[in-house]
Design an enzyme around this catalytic site. Sequence first.
Site, mmCIF file in Angstrom:
data_model
loop_
_atom_site.group_PDB
_atom_site.id
_atom_site.type_symbol
_atom_site.label_atom_id
_atom_site.label_comp_id
_atom_site.label_asym_id
_atom_site.label_seq_id
_atom_site.Cartn_x
_atom_site.Cartn_y
_atom_site.Cartn_z
ATOM 1 N N LEU A 194 0.850 -1.180 0.000
ATOM 2 C CA LEU A 194 0.000 0.000 0.000
ATOM 3 C C LEU A 194 0.891 1.236 0.000
ATOM 4 C CD1 LEU A 194 -2.675 -0.925 2.730
ATOM 5 C CD2 LEU A 194 -2.911 -1.105 0.244
ATOM 6 N N ASP A 195 0.415 2.316 -0.596
ATOM 7 C CA ASP A 195 1.163 3.568 -0.526
ATOM 8 C C ASP A 195 1.361 3.970 0.926
ATOM 9 O OD1 ASP A 195 1.241 3.738 -3.273
ATOM 10 O OD2 ASP A 195 -0.505 5.046 -3.422
ATOM 11 N N ARG A 196 2.401 4.713 1.178
ATOM 12 C CA ARG A 196 2.700 5.148 2.539
ATOM 13 C C ARG A 196 1.529 5.900 3.151
ATOM 14 N NH1 ARG A 196 4.617 9.944 4.475
ATOM 15 N NH2 ARG A 196 5.026 10.705 2.362
ATOM 16 N N THR A 198 -1.612 5.562 2.468
ATOM 17 C CA THR A 198 -2.839 4.762 2.479
ATOM 18 C C THR A 198 -2.836 3.817 3.670
ATOM 19 O OG1 THR A 198 -2.893 4.854 0.062
ATOM 20 C CG2 THR A 198 -4.254 3.181 1.129
ATOM 21 N N HIS A 293 -0.906 4.261 -7.861
ATOM 22 C CA HIS A 293 -1.799 5.408 -7.624
ATOM 23 C C HIS A 293 -3.082 5.318 -8.451
ATOM 24 C CE1 HIS A 293 1.636 8.272 -6.076
ATOM 25 N NE2 HIS A 293 1.576 7.118 -5.433
#
Length: 580
Positions: A194-196, A198, A293
Amino acid sequence: MSVSASTRFSYLSRRTKIHLPVIPAPAQEQFRQNIFSLIRSNLMADQPSPFKPNETPGLKKIPPYWYPYTTMTKMRWIGRELLEVVSTEFRDRSMEYYRYALESGVTTVNGKVAKPDTILRDGDRVENVVHRHEPPVTSTPVKVLSHDIERGFIVVDKPGSIPVHASGRYYRNSLIEILVDDFGYAKCYPANRLDRLTSGLMIIPLSVNCARQLTSEFSAGTVRKEYIARVKGRFPSDETVCEEPLLTVDRQMGLNIVHPEGKFARTVFNLIRYDENTNSSVVRCRPLTGRSHQLRVHLQFLGHPIANDPVYSEKRIWGDNVGKGGIDVTPSDDREAPAPPTHLEALVENQGSPESLSKSTNEGEVTISAKLLPRETGEDIGMGSPVPLSKEAVGVITRLRNMKDEDEDWSRWRDVVFRAKGVMRPSNLVIKPPPPQNRRKRGGGKADTVSTVVEPSPSPPPPQAPTTTLDMSESQLNLDTATPAPSTRAETLNPEDPSPPQISLEEAIEKVSLAPATGMETTFESEQIYCPECYLPLHPDPKPEKLYIFLHALKYTTSFGEFSTEMPNWAAEGWEWDQS
């Protein structure tokens, strides 16, 4: 949002302490104060004590620590000068900052001290000892929801602000390191990430076989994923499908756009509710592909970006339309050199641009480097893009970079760079010589070190002005802050190499004395604005609610079963947040 939660956020905002207040001052005064702070730190260095950051409610902080780091030359670095690589790839400091740092021997290549014009070759091993200052993350704990011992995996709920893997300035404050250090898992093999920014659910295999099976499911697209987002405006009540292709056009900033040359991406959106009090909607998102993204860019394209997304919902970057319907993709050669923040133009006019490689001689003459690096001309924008960039895309990237520079201007544009004779790394921490090329590991990570006994000097050297050194945050190389260690077998110094002029402590004091005292120095007496161990400027504390975005991984369905988390608190009906 409940009254108690609102009060809590208000309390956090009031208690968030800023290390360095923004005080309007002439360029000469700003220069004088920087030197004043560095000299004071230097005079205190005879009795150093480990620096401990102040405690802030809602934030988790780690004291800075020394860390030996190594990385192998990446394909895109081969044949390029070291200064060109660090300045175009990372951009976290001024050109002068990088040049002085490299000339002071901060970096070694294959065990030999490197210079700014060192050409990187295939198989080169770049090494450094850094004083790592990890950014704070939210104090919300990582939750282990379940542990399947028989099949060898765990299910966790990751808070926003914590990256999955160690990268850039993050190491101990990364999910994998937290699971190993705090929860005691021997080894973790994340199959996806997961993105940082998120939050939400992740399935973390604990064995290679489990990781291989789960990775194949994610790659094949058989994992069903469900996310929750809070977006701007009233989202359509009917099911919405977005199938716009996505392309990464700036690797350094991680910027993605809708582009016809991009990879196919498909997302299904459904409205859960619209909150009139905040003019925002809670939306269920089902990505059928896994592009970088994807949800953030597709929502932006639809005209409903994530409400607190610092990139894809920011008018200062995209304009009033905020990227709705995509941007123009017609290729353009227009580029501009980096410009300082407007409120520091006087400082740049007085002292020169930190982006310039001009060198002043002892006679006061100025010699301009014959070779202008891509960063000095703006040609670095788009160097890593797989397609030629349009004028609008260049503008978006430029504004994104400028906004980041403005947010961190006091640590990037107001650096006073000194050439000090002293060392700024533990004298007993030395990187081992690199192994033979056929036995070197791919990638980078923590280096092997040896402890050495340093014989005491017969007489202590005179105090020197501190060295402000290399900091490549948000990068894998991560050459944070260090100056050369004593020469050992692991490093080969050339005593005949010319050294640029050094500023002594007496010369720095003389510069300070040229400007009349204004009383501003007393403003900083009680503030710790530089690290006493490495003299890195300390960043102000962020607000805890600024560390994440309203995007949460709610549910995954795999061959191992169906797993889900609770709904995030910001998805509750009527929830409000600090939008200042």
